[in-house]
Design a protein around this motif. Structure first.
Motif, PDB file in Angstrom:
ATOM      1  N   MET A 157       1.127  -1.341  -0.051  1.00 52.36           N
ATOM      2  CA  MET A 157       0.082  -0.052   0.055  1.00 52.36           C
ATOM      3  C   MET A 157       0.923   1.175   0.010  1.00 52.36           C
ATOM      4  SD  MET A 157      -2.975  -1.133  -0.437  1.00 52.36           S
ATOM      5  CE  MET A 157      -4.300   0.408   0.027  1.00 52.36           C
ATOM      6  N   ALA A 158       2.239   1.145   0.308  1.00 53.76           N
ATOM      7  CA  ALA A 158       2.999   2.284   0.510  1.00 53.76           C
ATOM      8  C   ALA A 158       3.352   2.719  -1.232  1.00 53.76           C
ATOM      9  CB  ALA A 158       4.367   1.979   1.168  1.00 53.76           C
ATOM     10  N   ASP A 159       3.058   1.724  -2.201  1.00 52.14           N
ATOM     11  CA  ASP A 159       3.376   2.047  -3.491  1.00 52.14           C
ATOM     12  C   ASP A 159       2.139   2.737  -4.168  1.00 52.14           C
ATOM     13  OD1 ASP A 159       3.819   1.818  -6.031  1.00 52.14           O
ATOM     14  OD2 ASP A 159       3.543  -0.464  -6.516  1.00 52.14           O
ATOM     15  N   PRO A 160       2.118   4.039  -4.802  1.00 46.97           N
ATOM     16  CA  PRO A 160       1.365   4.674  -5.128  1.00 46.97           C
ATOM     17  C   PRO A 160       0.138   3.862  -6.097  1.00 46.97           C
ATOM     18  CG  PRO A 160       3.070   5.929  -5.436  1.00 46.97           C
ATOM     19  CD  PRO A 160       3.448   4.621  -4.980  1.00 46.97           C
ATOM     20  N   VAL A 161       0.908   3.325  -7.147  1.00 50.87           N
ATOM     21  CA  VAL A 161       0.121   2.741  -8.072  1.00 50.87           C
ATOM     22  C   VAL A 161      -0.656   1.332  -7.481  1.00 50.87           C
ATOM     23  CG1 VAL A 161       0.627   1.195 -10.211  1.00 50.87           C
ATOM     24  CG2 VAL A 161       1.991   3.268  -9.804  1.00 50.87           C
ATOM     25  N   MET A 162      -0.100   0.726  -6.719  1.00 44.95           N
ATOM     26  CA  MET A 162      -0.742  -0.441  -6.122  1.00 44.95           C
ATOM     27  C   MET A 162      -1.834   0.047  -5.156  1.00 44.95           C
ATOM     28  SD  MET A 162      -0.891  -3.874  -5.899  1.00 44.95           S
ATOM     29  CE  MET A 162       0.166  -4.085  -6.946  1.00 44.95           C
ATOM     30  N   SER A 163      -1.460   1.103  -4.233  1.00 41.33           N
ATOM     31  CA  SER A 163      -2.467   1.529  -3.551  1.00 41.33           C
ATOM     32  C   SER A 163      -3.624   2.119  -4.224  1.00 41.33           C
ATOM     33  CB  SER A 163      -2.004   2.963  -2.852  1.00 41.33           C
ATOM     34  OG  SER A 163      -3.000   3.318  -1.883  1.00 41.33           O
ATOM     35  N   ALA A 164      -3.403   2.745  -5.374  1.00 43.23           N
ATOM     36  CA  ALA A 164      -4.804   3.206  -6.286  1.00 43.23           C
ATOM     37  C   ALA A 164      -5.489   2.112  -6.756  1.00 43.23           C
ATOM     38  CB  ALA A 164      -3.990   4.021  -7.646  1.00 43.23           C
ATOM     39  N   LYS A 165      -4.679   1.035  -7.135  1.00 43.07           N
ATOM     40  CA  LYS A 165      -5.553  -0.207  -7.693  1.00 43.07           C
ATOM     41  C   LYS A 165      -6.342  -0.811  -6.374  1.00 43.07           C
ATOM     42  CE  LYS A 165      -2.356  -1.636 -11.295  1.00 43.07           C
ATOM     43  NZ  LYS A 165      -1.488  -2.590 -11.925  1.00 43.07           N
ATOM     44  N   ILE A 166      -5.739  -1.050  -5.326  1.00 46.36           N
ATOM     45  CA  ILE A 166      -6.505  -1.560  -4.271  1.00 46.36           C
ATOM     46  C   ILE A 166      -7.661  -0.551  -3.981  1.00 46.36           C
ATOM     47  CG2 ILE A 166      -6.453  -2.383  -1.861  1.00 46.36           C
ATOM     48  CD1 ILE A 166      -5.109  -4.302  -3.649  1.00 46.36           C
TER      49      ILE A 166
END
Length: 178
Positions: A157-166
């Motif tokens: 979740m610290a990764d902005p791309v992954m956080s946006a997807k979640i």
């Protein structure tokens, strides 16, 4: 005699027909636009799309599109649409109110633990959501979070791309938080 009546009606109709500027910014209710040759029935979403085709920075049409997506329970799309409107016009009241209303709905439904099946079905039908769910990295993060590995979930979740997807999966109602 009948020919004269028809010509008179056509002349009156032509004077009262919508001007090109009226058609360029369509209303956002189901409407029928009548032209001399055809009759075109348009839906609110089609009217918004047409208005945005003519002027991509028309914030009122962007806000209306967000409202339509909100009513369809496509909250993930509504969030993006309202944010797009706010990037163009940061002080737009309709986009701000719509964004807050959508965030309240997403937070209230995820916090209650109840599953909105209609919202989840709309989300699963979206090709963008399907593409996110096919991503193996996203699946691994979901497994880590559901398996109790909170540290791995927090790193992801610290990764902005992954956080946006979640966040998009949560907004679409496909992923629930507890």
């Amino acid at each position: 005699m009948i020919q004269k009546k028809i010509q008179k009606k056509l002349a009156m109709w032509h004077v009262n027909s919508p001007s090109p500027s009226d058609v360029a910014r369509p209303t956002f209710t189901p409407c029928t636009i009548i032209t001399p040759c055809t009759t075109i029935t348009t839906t609110p979403s089609a009217a918004c799309e047409k208005a945005l085709d003519l002027d991509p920075k028309y914030v009122k049409a962007i806000a209306r599109k967000g409202d339509i997506e909100f009513l369809r329970k496509e909250y993930h799309k509504a969030l993006e649409t309202y944010q797009k409107g706010l990037t163009i016009e940061p002080d737009n009241k309709a986009c701000k109110d719509g964004l807050q209303k959508t965030m309240r709905m997403v937070n209230s439904s995820t916090g209650s633990g109840e599953v909105d099946k209609e919202r989840a079905a709309h989300g699963m039908a979206d090709p963008e959501i399907q593409a996110i769910l096919r991503d193996p990295v996203v699946n691994q993060v979901i497994q880590d979070l559901s398996g109790g590995d909170q540290a791995a979930g927090q790193r992801a979740m610290a990764d902005p791309v992954m956080s946006a997807k979640i966040q998009k999966l949560i907004a679409a109602g496909v992923l629930q938080t507890r």
